[in-house]
Design an enzyme around this catalytic site. Sequence first.
Site, PDB file in Angstrom:
ATOM      1  N   GLU A  86       0.875  -1.160   0.000  1.00  0.00           N
ATOM      2  CA  GLU A  86       0.000   0.000   0.000  1.00  0.00           C
ATOM      3  C   GLU A  86       0.917   1.215   0.000  1.00  0.00           C
ATOM      4  O   GLU A  86       1.768   1.350   0.876  1.00  0.00           O
ATOM      5  CB  GLU A  86      -0.847  -0.034   1.271  1.00  0.00           C
ATOM      6  N   ASP A 132      -6.051   9.438   9.088  1.00  0.00           N
ATOM      7  CA  ASP A 132      -4.727   9.053   9.549  1.00  0.00           C
ATOM      8  C   ASP A 132      -4.358   9.667  10.892  1.00  0.00           C
ATOM      9  O   ASP A 132      -4.629  10.832  11.158  1.00  0.00           O
ATOM     10  CB  ASP A 132      -3.665   9.445   8.513  1.00  0.00           C
TER      11      ASP A 132
END
Lengths: 390, 257
Positions: B47, B58
Amino acid sequence: MSVMGAPDGRGRFGEFGGRFVPEALVPACLELESAFTEAWADPAFVAEFHQTLRLFGGRPTPVTPLARLSERLGLRVYAKREDLAHTGSHKINNVVGQALLTRRMGKGRVIAETGAGQHGVATATAAARLGLDCTVFMGEVDTRRQELNVFRMELLGAKVVPVTTGSRTLKDAVNEALREWVTCVADTHYCLGSVMGPHPFPWMVREFQRVIGDEARAQLEDLGVGVPDVVVACVGGGSNAAGVFAGFADTRARLVGVEAAGGSAIGHGAPGILHGMRSMLLQDEFGQIEEAQSISAGLDYPGIGPEHAHLAASGRAQYVEISDDEVLDGLTLLSETEGIIPALETAHAVAWVAGAAGNELAPGATVLLNLSGRGDKDVAQVRALMRGGG
Amino acid sequence: MTTLDERLSAARAGGRRALVPYLMAGARPDWTRLLEAAVAGGADALEVGLPFSDPMMDGPVIQEAGLAALAAGTTLDSVCAELGALDLGVPLVAMTYCNVVYHYGLERAAGRLREAGVLGTILPDLALEEIDSWAAVCDAGDLATVLMVAPSTPPERVARVAARSRGFVYAAARMAVTGAADGLGDGVAVVERIRAVSPVPAYLGIGIASPEQARAAATAADGAIVGSALVRRVLDGASPEQVETFVRGLREAIDAP
C-alpha cells in the site's frame, strides 16, 4: 430544489455538498440525518428549540436601525443583532439545536471544533445547560490568539484540546475533531460549528440558523422597511450568512457574503473535497489544501459551506472580499457611529457596506447587516494591532 | 497486466496469508528502496500512500510522513514517475484522499496510476454513496477500488460495500484512525461480517503493529495490513535493511506453523 430548500437525497446543493467521510462515520451521518429529519418535523422538538432560544439564548434578537452610520454612508442600514445573543454571537442558535438533538439521539457527549472560540464557547454553554460532556478542539495558534475563550470554555466545564498538526488553526481543528469522532461515534455527537462538513451538517446547521433570517424578515416588516435591497453577512464557513440568507432567498433582496481576503474560497478557490464535503476550497495546483490567512480566527478557513458555493455558482448570492486593513476601519466605524463594537469577523461585513456605499450600493438603499458577533473577544487583539500601526 | 482481483485471488487459492505493508511515498528520498526492502522482506502487496494535506483517516505517524512527503515536493506525478521505473513484482495499491485524484481529474488520475503499475486504490474519504463516478473510471481502466468496512458498518451495508469493493475489502479492526494499538480490536467480528456476505478477500488493518498482531490478523482474515508501525520506523531513520528485517519478522510470524 427551491432556492435554499432541502438538498437532494445525497446531500447536494447543485454540484456541491455530499458526504465524503470514512466508512466508520457514514452510519453516524445517516443516523444524524434521520434524527434531524424526524426532529425538525416534530412540532414538540421545534417548540423546545425555539423556547430554549427564547428563555436561555436571548432571542429574538432585535433589528436595530443604524441611524448615524446610515447618515454617514447615505444608506438605510439595519443590523440584525446576533451580537446580543447569549455568548455573544449567532453560534448559540446552532449549538442549542444540536445539543437538543444530541440528547434526543441518546448521546451524552459532544465534541466540537473552534476557530475564534465562539463556537467552542457556545458548544460548551449548550453542553452545560443540557448536562452533556464536552470536548473542544482548537488550533494551538488560535488558543494563543483567543486565550480568554479557552478559559471561558474551561469555566463552562469543557475540555479544550489544542491541535498541533498542520497550520494549527480551524482547518486542523476540524480534522482532529473528525478523527476523534471516529473513535467515539457511538456515544458522542460532533457538534459542527458551521454550514459545512458532510451531509446533513450543512443543511441542518443552516436550518438551525435560519431563525436569524426568519426573525429579521418579520422585524423589517414591522419597521415598515419590508424586504431590504441588500442582505449582507460575513462568511467563513458561512453559518450566519446562511441563516440570514435563508430568510430572504425567496425575495428580490441581493444577498452578499463577505469573505476575508486571505480566506476567500469563492474568490480564489477551486472545487474540491475537504472535511466531508465538495465545495470551493483554497488549494494548490496539486489539490493540497492551502492555509487561510486572516486577522480574524473565525474566518481563517480555506473552504466555505457547499450551499454558499452553490449560491455563488447559481448567481443567487454574490461573494466579495475584504482585506485585513479594511477590517479595522469597519470595526472603528461601527463602534464610533453606533456604539456597537463588532467582532472582527463581523467587521468584514461592516467594511464592505462602508466601501460599497455610493458605488455598488445606490444612495438610500436599504441594507440588512447581519451583526453576527460582538467584539469583546477581540478587543485585546485590536488594541495591539492599532498600537502596532496596523 | 493482470488485475488486483486476479493477483490476490491467486495468492489466496495457494493458501497464502497476505502481508500488506504501507509506506508513504516521498516520506524519504530513498522511499522506493524501502518498497523494495518490504518486498524482499516478504510483502505480498504494497500500500503506497500519496500524501494529502488533510488526512482525516490518519493518525499522527502517517500525518507526519505525509507532511514530510509534501515538504519534499511529492505529487501524484512524481510518485507515478518513480513507481513506473520500478519492477517490484507485487501488486501496488495507492492510498490517498479524494481531493488528490479529483483535482488531478478522475480519468487522468486512474490512467496515470495504472500506467505506473498501480493496480488498486483506497480513498478512505470516498464512501459508497459517492463512489459511482470514480468506480466507473476505475472499472473501465482495470484499477481496483478497495473499500473499507468499519466496526460501525451495519450488516446490510457490509454486503453492499463488499459487493462494490474490488481486489480485497479493507476490514478496519477498530473505530480509530491509523496508528499502532493493541490486539485486534473488533477485527474478528468485522471479518466475520464480511465473510458472511462476500467471497472477496478481507485484509485486516488499523492498529496492526506487531508480528503477533499480524499473525492474528492474517489468521482471522485473509491478510494483514501494517502501516504506522512500519512508517514510524521509517521516520526514525530505519535503513532499508532494517525495514526488510521488520517486514520479514511480520512474514515469519504469519507463516509460522
